[in-house]
Structures are given as structure tokens and as C-alpha cells.
Design a protein around this motif. Structure first.
Motif, PDB file in Angstrom:
ATOM      1  N   GLY A  12       3.607  26.458 -34.737  1.00  0.00           N
ATOM      2  CA  GLY A  12       4.709  27.924 -35.367  1.00  0.00           C
ATOM      3  C   GLY A  12       5.989  26.560 -36.094  1.00  0.00           C
ATOM      4  N   THR A  13       6.882  25.847 -34.761  1.00  0.00           N
ATOM      5  CA  THR A  13       8.005  25.144 -34.870  1.00  0.00           C
ATOM      6  C   THR A  13       7.284  24.198 -35.499  1.00  0.00           C
ATOM      7  OG1 THR A  13       8.715  25.815 -32.116  1.00  0.00           O
ATOM      8  CG2 THR A  13       9.308  23.861 -33.565  1.00  0.00           C
ATOM      9  N   TYR A  14       6.577  23.260 -35.561  1.00  0.00           N
ATOM     10  CA  TYR A  14       6.306  22.371 -36.117  1.00  0.00           C
ATOM     11  C   TYR A  14       5.792  22.596 -37.964  1.00  0.00           C
ATOM     12  CZ  TYR A  14       4.105  17.770 -37.983  1.00  0.00           C
ATOM     13  OH  TYR A  14       3.840  16.981 -38.567  1.00  0.00           O
ATOM     14  N   HIS A  15       5.683  23.373 -37.442  1.00  0.00           N
ATOM     15  CA  HIS A  15       5.798  23.480 -39.134  1.00  0.00           C
ATOM     16  C   HIS A  15       6.896  24.606 -40.014  1.00  0.00           C
ATOM     17  CE1 HIS A  15       0.859  24.711 -39.341  1.00  0.00           C
ATOM     18  NE2 HIS A  15       1.225  23.114 -40.005  1.00  0.00           N
ATOM     19  N   ARG A  16       8.172  24.682 -39.250  1.00  0.00           N
ATOM     20  CA  ARG A  16       8.881  25.188 -40.090  1.00  0.00           C
ATOM     21  C   ARG A  16       9.356  24.303 -41.173  1.00  0.00           C
ATOM     22  NH1 ARG A  16      13.658  25.925 -35.999  1.00  0.00           N
ATOM     23  NH2 ARG A  16      11.817  27.303 -35.134  1.00  0.00           N
ATOM     24  N   PHE A  17       9.007  22.684 -40.944  1.00  0.00           N
ATOM     25  CA  PHE A  17       9.485  22.025 -42.359  1.00  0.00           C
ATOM     26  C   PHE A  17       8.494  20.779 -42.573  1.00  0.00           C
ATOM     27  CE2 PHE A  17      13.133  22.123 -38.601  1.00  0.00           C
ATOM     28  CZ  PHE A  17      14.213  22.592 -39.670  1.00  0.00           C
ATOM     29  N   ARG A  18       7.317  22.352 -42.606  1.00  0.00           N
ATOM     30  CA  ARG A  18       6.097  21.716 -43.456  1.00  0.00           C
ATOM     31  C   ARG A  18       5.552  20.533 -44.346  1.00  0.00           C
ATOM     32  NH1 ARG A  18       2.023  23.601 -46.559  1.00  0.00           N
ATOM     33  NH2 ARG A  18      -0.240  22.937 -45.957  1.00  0.00           N
ATOM     34  N   GLY A  19       7.358  21.156 -45.566  1.00  0.00           N
ATOM     35  CA  GLY A  19       6.934  21.095 -46.633  1.00  0.00           C
ATOM     36  C   GLY A  19       6.997  19.040 -46.768  1.00  0.00           C
ATOM     37  N   HIS A  20       8.355  19.580 -46.300  1.00  0.00           N
ATOM     38  CA  HIS A  20       8.463  18.011 -45.892  1.00  0.00           C
ATOM     39  C   HIS A  20       7.674  17.032 -44.852  1.00  0.00           C
ATOM     40  CE1 HIS A  20      12.684  18.310 -47.181  1.00  0.00           C
ATOM     41  NE2 HIS A  20      13.063  19.658 -46.351  1.00  0.00           N
ATOM     42  N   ARG A  21       7.330  17.119 -44.196  1.00  0.00           N
ATOM     43  CA  ARG A  21       6.058  16.873 -43.377  1.00  0.00           C
ATOM     44  C   ARG A  21       4.817  16.395 -44.300  1.00  0.00           C
ATOM     45  NH1 ARG A  21       8.854  16.232 -38.625  1.00  0.00           N
ATOM     46  NH2 ARG A  21       9.694  18.807 -37.717  1.00  0.00           N
ATOM     47  N   LEU A  22       4.153  16.994 -45.257  1.00  0.00           N
ATOM     48  CA  LEU A  22       3.362  16.912 -46.157  1.00  0.00           C
ATOM     49  C   LEU A  22       3.102  16.531 -47.395  1.00  0.00           C
ATOM     50  CD1 LEU A  22       0.168  18.427 -46.593  1.00  0.00           C
ATOM     51  CD2 LEU A  22       1.049  20.084 -47.688  1.00  0.00           C
ATOM     52  N   ARG A  23       4.635  16.133 -47.393  1.00  0.00           N
ATOM     53  CA  ARG A  23       4.588  15.034 -48.421  1.00  0.00           C
ATOM     54  C   ARG A  23       4.050  13.361 -48.797  1.00  0.00           C
ATOM     55  NH1 ARG A  23      10.235  13.826 -52.181  1.00  0.00           N
ATOM     56  NH2 ARG A  23       9.119  12.136 -53.793  1.00  0.00           N
ATOM     57  N   PRO A  24       4.739  12.602 -47.169  1.00  0.00           N
ATOM     58  CA  PRO A  24       4.123  11.576 -47.002  1.00  0.00           C
ATOM     59  C   PRO A  24       2.950  11.333 -47.093  1.00  0.00           C
ATOM     60  CG  PRO A  24       6.659  11.910 -45.715  1.00  0.00           C
ATOM     61  CD  PRO A  24       5.445  13.617 -46.406  1.00  0.00           C
ATOM     62  N   ALA A  25       2.208  12.243 -46.604  1.00  0.00           N
ATOM     63  CA  ALA A  25       0.409  12.401 -46.840  1.00  0.00           C
ATOM     64  C   ALA A  25      -0.124  12.403 -47.762  1.00  0.00           C
ATOM     65  CB  ALA A  25      -0.268  13.532 -45.824  1.00  0.00           C
ATOM     66  N   LEU A  26       0.732  13.320 -48.905  1.00  0.00           N
ATOM     67  CA  LEU A  26      -0.282  13.108 -50.736  1.00  0.00           C
ATOM     68  C   LEU A  26       0.390  11.999 -50.785  1.00  0.00           C
ATOM     69  CD1 LEU A  26       0.648  16.759 -51.408  1.00  0.00           C
ATOM     70  CD2 LEU A  26      -1.086  16.340 -50.300  1.00  0.00           C
ATOM     71  N   ASP A  27       1.676  11.302 -51.012  1.00  0.00           N
ATOM     72  CA  ASP A  27       1.471   9.869 -51.313  1.00  0.00           C
ATOM     73  C   ASP A  27       0.739   8.894 -51.348  1.00  0.00           C
ATOM     74  OD1 ASP A  27       3.945  10.971 -52.955  1.00  0.00           O
ATOM     75  OD2 ASP A  27       5.473  10.398 -50.597  1.00  0.00           O
ATOM     76  N   LEU A  28       0.722   8.986 -49.070  1.00  0.00           N
ATOM     77  CA  LEU A  28      -0.512   7.723 -48.890  1.00  0.00           C
ATOM     78  C   LEU A  28      -2.179   7.964 -49.317  1.00  0.00           C
ATOM     79  CD1 LEU A  28      -1.274   5.655 -47.070  1.00  0.00           C
ATOM     80  CD2 LEU A  28      -1.886   7.538 -45.454  1.00  0.00           C
ATOM     81  N   LEU A  29      -2.359   9.781 -49.850  1.00  0.00           N
ATOM     82  CA  LEU A  29      -3.594   9.507 -50.510  1.00  0.00           C
ATOM     83  C   LEU A  29      -3.333   9.245 -51.549  1.00  0.00           C
ATOM     84  CD1 LEU A  29      -4.403  13.001 -49.495  1.00  0.00           C
ATOM     85  CD2 LEU A  29      -5.790  11.357 -49.367  1.00  0.00           C
ATOM     86  N   ARG A  30      -2.710   9.013 -53.001  1.00  0.00           N
ATOM     87  CA  ARG A  30      -2.560   8.609 -54.346  1.00  0.00           C
ATOM     88  C   ARG A  30      -2.502   7.280 -53.866  1.00  0.00           C
ATOM     89  NH1 ARG A  30       0.809  13.236 -54.692  1.00  0.00           N
ATOM     90  NH2 ARG A  30       2.153  12.395 -53.783  1.00  0.00           N
ATOM     91  N   ALA A  31      -2.298   6.977 -52.630  1.00  0.00           N
ATOM     92  CA  ALA A  31      -2.502   4.586 -52.740  1.00  0.00           C
ATOM     93  C   ALA A  31      -3.813   4.799 -52.314  1.00  0.00           C
ATOM     94  CB  ALA A  31      -1.824   4.498 -51.809  1.00  0.00           C
ATOM     95  N   LEU A  32      -5.226   5.309 -52.510  1.00  0.00           N
ATOM     96  CA  LEU A  32      -5.453   5.034 -51.448  1.00  0.00           C
ATOM     97  C   LEU A  32      -6.949   4.462 -52.755  1.00  0.00           C
ATOM     98  CD1 LEU A  32      -7.400   8.181 -49.801  1.00  0.00           C
ATOM     99  CD2 LEU A  32      -6.616   6.074 -48.466  1.00  0.00           C
ATOM    100  N   PRO A  33      -7.581   3.424 -52.491  1.00  0.00           N
ATOM    101  CA  PRO A  33      -8.916   2.100 -53.334  1.00  0.00           C
ATOM    102  C   PRO A  33      -9.490   3.275 -53.106  1.00  0.00           C
ATOM    103  CG  PRO A  33      -8.632   1.561 -50.849  1.00  0.00           C
ATOM    104  CD  PRO A  33      -7.538   2.467 -51.089  1.00  0.00           C
ATOM    105  N   ALA A  34     -10.881   2.771 -53.844  1.00  0.00           N
ATOM    106  CA  ALA A  34     -12.491   3.598 -54.014  1.00  0.00           C
ATOM    107  C   ALA A  34     -12.475   3.483 -53.016  1.00  0.00           C
ATOM    108  CB  ALA A  34     -12.568   2.700 -55.579  1.00  0.00           C
ATOM    109  N   LEU A  35     -13.576   4.981 -52.542  1.00  0.00           N
ATOM    110  CA  LEU A  35     -14.056   4.152 -51.226  1.00  0.00           C
ATOM    111  C   LEU A  35     -15.380   3.637 -51.616  1.00  0.00           C
ATOM    112  CD1 LEU A  35     -11.828   7.654 -49.086  1.00  0.00           C
ATOM    113  CD2 LEU A  35     -11.605   5.221 -49.025  1.00  0.00           C
ATOM    114  N   PRO A  36     -16.282   3.549 -50.389  1.00  0.00           N
ATOM    115  CA  PRO A  36     -17.435   3.343 -49.874  1.00  0.00           C
ATOM    116  C   PRO A  36     -17.850   4.849 -49.935  1.00  0.00           C
ATOM    117  CG  PRO A  36     -16.834   1.892 -48.362  1.00  0.00           C
ATOM    118  CD  PRO A  36     -15.837   2.856 -48.789  1.00  0.00           C
ATOM    119  N   GLU A  37     -19.448   5.105 -49.015  1.00  0.00           N
ATOM    120  CA  GLU A  37     -19.731   5.940 -48.867  1.00  0.00           C
ATOM    121  C   GLU A  37     -19.825   6.295 -47.626  1.00  0.00           C
ATOM    122  OE1 GLU A  37     -22.363   8.097 -50.530  1.00  0.00           O
ATOM    123  OE2 GLU A  37     -21.568   7.486 -52.695  1.00  0.00           O
TER     124      GLU A  37
END
Length: 258
Positions: A12-37
Motif C-alpha cells: 500500500g505504501t509503495y503503491h501511493r506513487f504507482r503511476g510514477h513507478r510504472l511509467r519507466p517500465a512501460l518505456d522499457l517495454l517499448r524499447a524491446l527488440p523482437a523476441l525468440p520463442e
């Protein structure tokens, strides 16, 4: 989370700023190359905040974390095919992952010169290691916790418990020989909303970086240190009329494809 051997995290304490902590993860996801199986591993998955986005990759999704409280929350997202309670430094993949994804977790684990090559060796051919870690230790928001506790309660905090990372050049020297490496930093100008009791930067950092600073202290000492931090930090990150504050926060990213 909870890779530091201290008491369990408070989701609960960690999630108080959930949006700010999630945005970098989504930015990293957008930088992924094609993945194998192969499966995707959310290493240091915490409460599973990135789970829904990782599930969109359409692979078997596994989460790894040391915190029972965080894993309980991650299980409730219903995004993971498997969840494993394990320390990042000791975890071993059951089958070669196409992606090991770690958002804001590896800075709690020391020995990156050993850990990162070990993680890369687990990947499937053509697989990727993708990491985001805070690069904020030199900023006043973090430095002041350490300076004040050493000033008021010298020797009480074990430096080995403080989260930290290597310098970008050190990561490049370590990772570039292992595979195709991309390395970058982003500074996020986060507006932190007003909090009921105290400065929002204090609340943000107290939930994460300051945990090992405060835990060795008595309740009275914690109250004293927090008051000292509050008095200093408002001069660096002034609040507006509503009590909110603009908080620059730097993060380091890298991907390595073998």
C-alpha cells in the motif's frame, strides 16, 4: 522486491506513487527488440504492476520476488502463469527465457558484475535482458537521508544495505561484450501530489530508498530523522500552494540481446 533481507514491503505504501513507478517500465517495454520463442520472466515483479503489459507479449509469464506480501498482490492480478518466491541473486530459470525483464529491482541486489552475466547465460538464443533501475543516489532526495542519519546516528546504517548501481560506463564495459547492448538514462519530472502528513518527496523516498536507513533506528530516532529530512528537503524541492512538488527523478535503462 524485498531483495535486501529486511522486513517485508508494504504494497500500500509503495503503491501511493504507482503511476510514477510504472511509467519507466512501460518505456522499457517499448524499447524491446523482437523476441525468440520462450517464456517471459518478470524478475523482481513486486505486486505485479507490469504484469498486464507483459502479458500482452503473448508468452508464458513468470514472476519472481522475495516478498510474500508483494507476491500475494501479484497473484491477484491473474496475469502470471507462475510465481516464484526467490532472491534475485540466487534465482535460476527453469527453462531458457526469451525475455528477462526487471523493473526497479536490481538496485537492491549487489554484485552486478556477477549477476548480470549469470542472467544473460540463462536466456534462449536471441533472448533479451531488459533492466530499469533508479539512478538517483547522487540527488538530494537520496543523499540527504544518508547524510542526516550519519550526522545524527553515526555507524547505525550498514552501507551494504543501501540500494545502488554501477556507473553507466561500467555497465557498458560489462555488457557490450555479451551481446547487442543499448544503454540510456531518462530524467522524469514527476509532479507528486500533496500528502496528508509531510513533504511528498519524503513519502516517495521513505517507501523505498530510505527503508534500510530507518529500520535500524528506534521509533523515536525515526521520528527525529524524518523531521530533520523534512526540514531540509523542502528547501530543495519546494511545494506549491496545494502542497505538491515537482520531483526530478533519473533512471538508467539497458537492454542486452545475446
Amino acid at each position: 522486491m524485498s531483495q535486501d533481507g529486511h522486513k517485508d514491503w508494504d504494497p500500500g505504501t509503495y503503491h501511493r506513487f504507482r503511476g510514477h513507478r510504472l511509467r519507466p517500465a512501460l518505456d522499457l517495454l517499448r524499447a524491446l527488440p523482437a523476441l525468440p520463442e520462450g517464456p517471459v520472466v518478470d524478475l523482481g515483479c513486486g505486486a505485479g504492476d507490469v504484469g498486464p503489459a507483459l502479458a500482452q507479449l503473448g508468452r508464458r509469464l513468470e514472476g519472481v520476488d522475495l516478498s510474500p506480501a508483494m507476491l500475494y498482490k501479484a497473484r491477484a492480478t491473474d496475469c502470471y502463469d507462475a510465481l516464484h518466491q526467490a532472491d534475485i541473486s540466487a534465482w535460476q530459470a527453469e527453462s531458457p527465457p526469451a525475455l528477462i525483464f526487471s523493473n526497479a529491482a536490481l538496485h537492491w541486489t549487489h554484485g552486478h558484475d556477477i549477476l548480470l552475466p549469470r542472467l544473460l547465460a540463462m536466456l534462449a538464443p536471441g533472448g533479451t535482458l531488459a533492466v530499469q533501475v533508479p539512478a538517483q543516489n547522487d540527488a538530494p532526495s537520496h543523499r540527504m537521508w544518508l547524510a542526516l542519519v550519519e550526522e545524527r546516528y553515526p555507524g547505525r546504517v550498514d552501507p551494504a544495505t543501501i540500494p545502488g548501481i554501477l556507473r553507466p560506463a561500467e555497465y557498458h564495459a560489462l555488457l557490450a561484450p555479451q551481446g547487442e547492448t543499448a544503454l540510456w538514462e531518462t530524467e522524469y519530472y514527476q509532479y507528486l501530489a500533496p500528502q496528508e502528513n509531510g513533504h511528498p518527496v519524503r513519502h516517495f523516498t521513505q517507501a523505498t530508498f530510505a527503508r534500510p536507513v530507518l529500520e535500524p533506528l528506534t521509533e523515536a530516532e525515526r521520528t527525529d530523522l524524518i523531521a530533520a529530512y523534512e526540514a531540509v528537503i523542502r528547501t530543495v524541492y519546494p511545494v506549491d500552494e496545494s502542497g505538491g512538488a515537482l520531483f526530478p527523478f533519473r533512471r538508467l535503462f539497458f537492454t542486452v540481446t545475446i
